[in-house]
Motif scaffolding. Structure first.
Motif, PDB file in Angstrom:
ATOM      1  N   ASN A   1     123.829  59.302  10.028  1.00  0.00           N
ATOM      2  CA  ASN A   1     122.590  58.176   9.784  1.00  0.00           C
ATOM      3  C   ASN A   1     121.372  58.976  10.318  1.00  0.00           C
ATOM      4  OD1 ASN A   1     120.840  56.077   9.987  1.00  0.00           O
ATOM      5  ND2 ASN A   1     122.392  54.671  10.664  1.00  0.00           N
ATOM      6  N   PRO A   2     120.640  59.888   9.440  1.00  0.00           N
ATOM      7  CA  PRO A   2     119.534  60.616  10.207  1.00  0.00           C
ATOM      8  C   PRO A   2     118.278  59.721  10.554  1.00  0.00           C
ATOM      9  CG  PRO A   2     120.083  60.837   7.513  1.00  0.00           C
ATOM     10  CD  PRO A   2     121.218  60.261   8.225  1.00  0.00           C
ATOM     11  N   ASP A   3     118.211  58.492   9.748  1.00  0.00           N
ATOM     12  CA  ASP A   3     117.368  57.582   9.893  1.00  0.00           C
ATOM     13  C   ASP A   3     117.429  57.204  11.474  1.00  0.00           C
ATOM     14  OD1 ASP A   3     115.118  55.988   9.321  1.00  0.00           O
ATOM     15  OD2 ASP A   3     116.796  54.289   9.092  1.00  0.00           O
ATOM     16  N   LEU A   4     118.412  56.952  11.821  1.00  0.00           N
ATOM     17  CA  LEU A   4     118.739  56.399  13.247  1.00  0.00           C
ATOM     18  C   LEU A   4     118.402  57.688  14.202  1.00  0.00           C
ATOM     19  CD1 LEU A   4     119.439  54.089  15.234  1.00  0.00           C
ATOM     20  CD2 LEU A   4     121.881  54.572  14.795  1.00  0.00           C
ATOM     21  N   ALA A   5     118.969  58.845  13.701  1.00  0.00           N
ATOM     22  CA  ALA A   5     118.712  59.926  14.666  1.00  0.00           C
ATOM     23  C   ALA A   5     117.102  60.125  14.793  1.00  0.00           C
ATOM     24  CB  ALA A   5     119.436  60.929  14.137  1.00  0.00           C
ATOM     25  N   ARG A   6     116.264  60.207  13.640  1.00  0.00           N
ATOM     26  CA  ARG A   6     115.026  60.192  13.855  1.00  0.00           C
ATOM     27  C   ARG A   6     114.249  59.459  14.787  1.00  0.00           C
ATOM     28  NH1 ARG A   6     115.679  62.032   8.160  1.00  0.00           N
ATOM     29  NH2 ARG A   6     115.037  59.896   7.521  1.00  0.00           N
ATOM     30  N   LYS A   7     114.696  57.911  14.730  1.00  0.00           N
ATOM     31  CA  LYS A   7     114.142  57.065  15.454  1.00  0.00           C
ATOM     32  C   LYS A   7     114.497  57.260  16.801  1.00  0.00           C
ATOM     33  CE  LYS A   7     114.029  53.221  12.015  1.00  0.00           C
ATOM     34  NZ  LYS A   7     114.683  52.150  11.386  1.00  0.00           N
ATOM     35  N   ALA A   8     115.678  57.528  17.373  1.00  0.00           N
ATOM     36  CA  ALA A   8     116.126  57.838  18.589  1.00  0.00           C
ATOM     37  C   ALA A   8     115.101  58.945  19.104  1.00  0.00           C
ATOM     38  CB  ALA A   8     117.553  58.177  18.590  1.00  0.00           C
ATOM     39  N   LYS A   9     115.046  60.032  18.342  1.00  0.00           N
ATOM     40  CA  LYS A   9     114.485  61.452  18.783  1.00  0.00           C
ATOM     41  C   LYS A   9     113.046  61.043  18.939  1.00  0.00           C
ATOM     42  CE  LYS A   9     113.605  65.925  18.910  1.00  0.00           C
ATOM     43  NZ  LYS A   9     114.117  66.835  20.261  1.00  0.00           N
ATOM     44  N   ALA A  10     112.312  60.228  18.240  1.00  0.00           N
ATOM     45  CA  ALA A  10     110.965  59.778  18.487  1.00  0.00           C
ATOM     46  C   ALA A  10     110.694  59.016  19.751  1.00  0.00           C
ATOM     47  CB  ALA A  10     110.333  58.869  17.223  1.00  0.00           C
ATOM     48  N   ALA A  11     111.602  58.085  19.852  1.00  0.00           N
ATOM     49  CA  ALA A  11     111.626  57.261  21.297  1.00  0.00           C
ATOM     50  C   ALA A  11     111.732  58.183  22.439  1.00  0.00           C
ATOM     51  CB  ALA A  11     112.794  56.420  21.292  1.00  0.00           C
ATOM     52  N   VAL A  12     112.379  59.266  22.287  1.00  0.00           N
ATOM     53  CA  VAL A  12     112.725  60.394  23.298  1.00  0.00           C
ATOM     54  C   VAL A  12     111.512  61.050  23.648  1.00  0.00           C
ATOM     55  CG1 VAL A  12     113.771  62.322  24.168  1.00  0.00           C
ATOM     56  CG2 VAL A  12     115.078  60.593  23.168  1.00  0.00           C
ATOM     57  N   VAL A  13     111.068  61.745  22.418  1.00  0.00           N
ATOM     58  CA  VAL A  13     109.660  62.117  22.472  1.00  0.00           C
ATOM     59  C   VAL A  13     108.435  61.361  23.150  1.00  0.00           C
ATOM     60  CG1 VAL A  13     107.687  63.495  21.241  1.00  0.00           C
ATOM     61  CG2 VAL A  13     110.029  63.945  20.727  1.00  0.00           C
ATOM     62  N   MET A  14     108.426  60.232  22.595  1.00  0.00           N
ATOM     63  CA  MET A  14     107.208  59.062  23.038  1.00  0.00           C
ATOM     64  C   MET A  14     107.512  58.719  24.469  1.00  0.00           C
ATOM     65  SD  MET A  14     106.832  57.125  19.629  1.00  0.00           S
ATOM     66  CE  MET A  14     105.406  56.088  19.994  1.00  0.00           C
ATOM     67  N   ASN A  15     108.805  58.930  25.171  1.00  0.00           N
ATOM     68  CA  ASN A  15     108.889  58.740  26.570  1.00  0.00           C
ATOM     69  C   ASN A  15     108.811  59.843  27.439  1.00  0.00           C
ATOM     70  OD1 ASN A  15     110.042  55.975  27.587  1.00  0.00           O
ATOM     71  ND2 ASN A  15     111.021  56.367  25.594  1.00  0.00           N
ATOM     72  N   THR A  16     108.481  61.124  26.732  1.00  0.00           N
ATOM     73  CA  THR A  16     108.698  62.304  27.703  1.00  0.00           C
ATOM     74  C   THR A  16     107.505  63.397  27.495  1.00  0.00           C
ATOM     75  OG1 THR A  16     110.022  63.344  26.030  1.00  0.00           O
ATOM     76  CG2 THR A  16     111.178  62.253  27.941  1.00  0.00           C
ATOM     77  N   THR A  17     106.572  63.118  26.579  1.00  0.00           N
ATOM     78  CA  THR A  17     105.400  63.903  26.399  1.00  0.00           C
ATOM     79  C   THR A  17     104.277  63.329  26.472  1.00  0.00           C
ATOM     80  OG1 THR A  17     105.505  63.397  23.774  1.00  0.00           O
ATOM     81  CG2 THR A  17     106.776  65.282  24.470  1.00  0.00           C
ATOM     82  N   ASP A  18     103.112  64.086  26.611  1.00  0.00           N
ATOM     83  CA  ASP A  18     101.608  63.300  26.671  1.00  0.00           C
ATOM     84  C   ASP A  18     101.539  62.685  25.054  1.00  0.00           C
ATOM     85  OD1 ASP A  18      99.146  62.547  27.141  1.00  0.00           O
ATOM     86  OD2 ASP A  18      98.369  64.837  27.433  1.00  0.00           O
TER      87      ASP A  18
END
Length: 295
Positions: A245-262
């Motif tokens: 489910n690459p769509d779900l994987a991209r959303k999860a990755k985006a949430a990780v990045v948005m929690n951990t980067t400026d």
């Protein structure tokens, strides 16, 4: 005639409505004609896919092409590589052959060749394609849309469910209203000299996921706290869901990045050049959306 590729999406619909209200002739390219329902009656809707087929007829007769497509979410075969890079490359090539006068590319703040998110890397590739095409090109880079993340966080709030925060949710993020971005894209399409070849568009405030969630709950008169998806679960999902489910994987990755980067942005340099364009706040956006009306 102005072509809007992706004109039936969140941003594209707003762009089409503004252009139509300005008296422009608009052609909309959409993969799904059913999604074009509700567009202005004067808009010419063409069904097509940037990933395949000839695009010369689609751009024929157009003085300007606007691309606000994205492959961040969607069916299995939809991806930033296929749409944001490959699709835009094919559209730019067709616009070049057709002698289009101006090409406006919707992109993202932080686009770059080494960004952790594929969307940002593929948007950067499209920017470079446009830069090297010889077209008169304008890039409009925007921060994440408030509407998108309000919908994700508040999907169950209207029915009494929880506001769901991805990760800790405390990282400050600059969110922008898609309405504001649509205004800048239309200014770019119509040749406003203040735009130049690129502009960065952000919102007036840096907010966190928790800020969005609490705002939605408060609008409903609720005092409960948001629920969280642990950051560890998001990281695991981003890796494990990719093959199935690459769509779900991209959303999860985006949430990780948005929690951990400026993810902050001072949007004032661009905004000062356009005092007539409203800088929509979180309250402005929620007032205009059905999902956030108070009970």
């Amino acid at each position: 005639m102005i072509l809007v590729a992706g004109g039936s999406g969140l941003l594209g619909r707003k762009v089409v409505q503004l252009l139509d209200a300005n008296g422009e002739d608009v052609r909309v390219l959409s993969r799904d004609p059913a999604r074009a329902a509700g567009l202005p009656a004067g808009a010419q809707v063409v069904t097509g896919d940037l990933r395949r087929g000839r695009l010369d007829a689609v751009v024929g007769g157009c003085s300007c092409v606007i691309s606000v497509v994205h492959g961040f979410t969607g069916p299995t075969r939809t991806s930033p590589a296929a749409v944001d890079k490959g699709g835009n490359s094919r559209l730019i090539a067709a616009a070049t052959r057709a002698g289009v006068e101006r090409f406006v590319l919707g992109s993202v703040v932080g686009a770059g060749p080494h960004h952790p998110m594929s969307l940002h890397r593929m948007k950067y590739a499209a920017e470079q394609e446009l830069h090297n095409s010889g077209l008169t090109g304008v890039t409009v880079r925007a921060t994440p849309f408030m509407q998108t993340w309000l919908d994700l966080i508040g999907a169950k709030v209207a029915a009494g469910g929880p506001a769901l925060v991805m990760g800790p949710g405390t990282n400050p993020i600059n969110f922008v209203s898609a309405d504001d971005v649509a205004t800048f894209i239309c200014l770019a399409a119509l040749g406003d000299p203040r735009i130049g070849t690129e502009i960065t568009v952000g919102g007036p405030d840096d907010l966190s996921f928790l800020d969005l969630a609490q705002h939605l709950l408060t609008l409903r008169g609720r005092s409960d706290s948001p629920r969280h998806v642990p950051l560890s679960a998001l990281k695991a999902l981003a890796a494990l869901a990719r093959p199935i489910n690459p769509d779900l994987a991209r959303k999860a990755k985006a949430a990780v990045v948005m929690n951990t980067t400026d993810m902050t942005l001072d949007a004032s340099p661009s905004r000062r050049r356009f005092p007539e364009v409203a800088a929509s706040t979180l309250a402005d956006v929620t007032r205009s959306t059905h999902s956030a009306h108070p009970r």
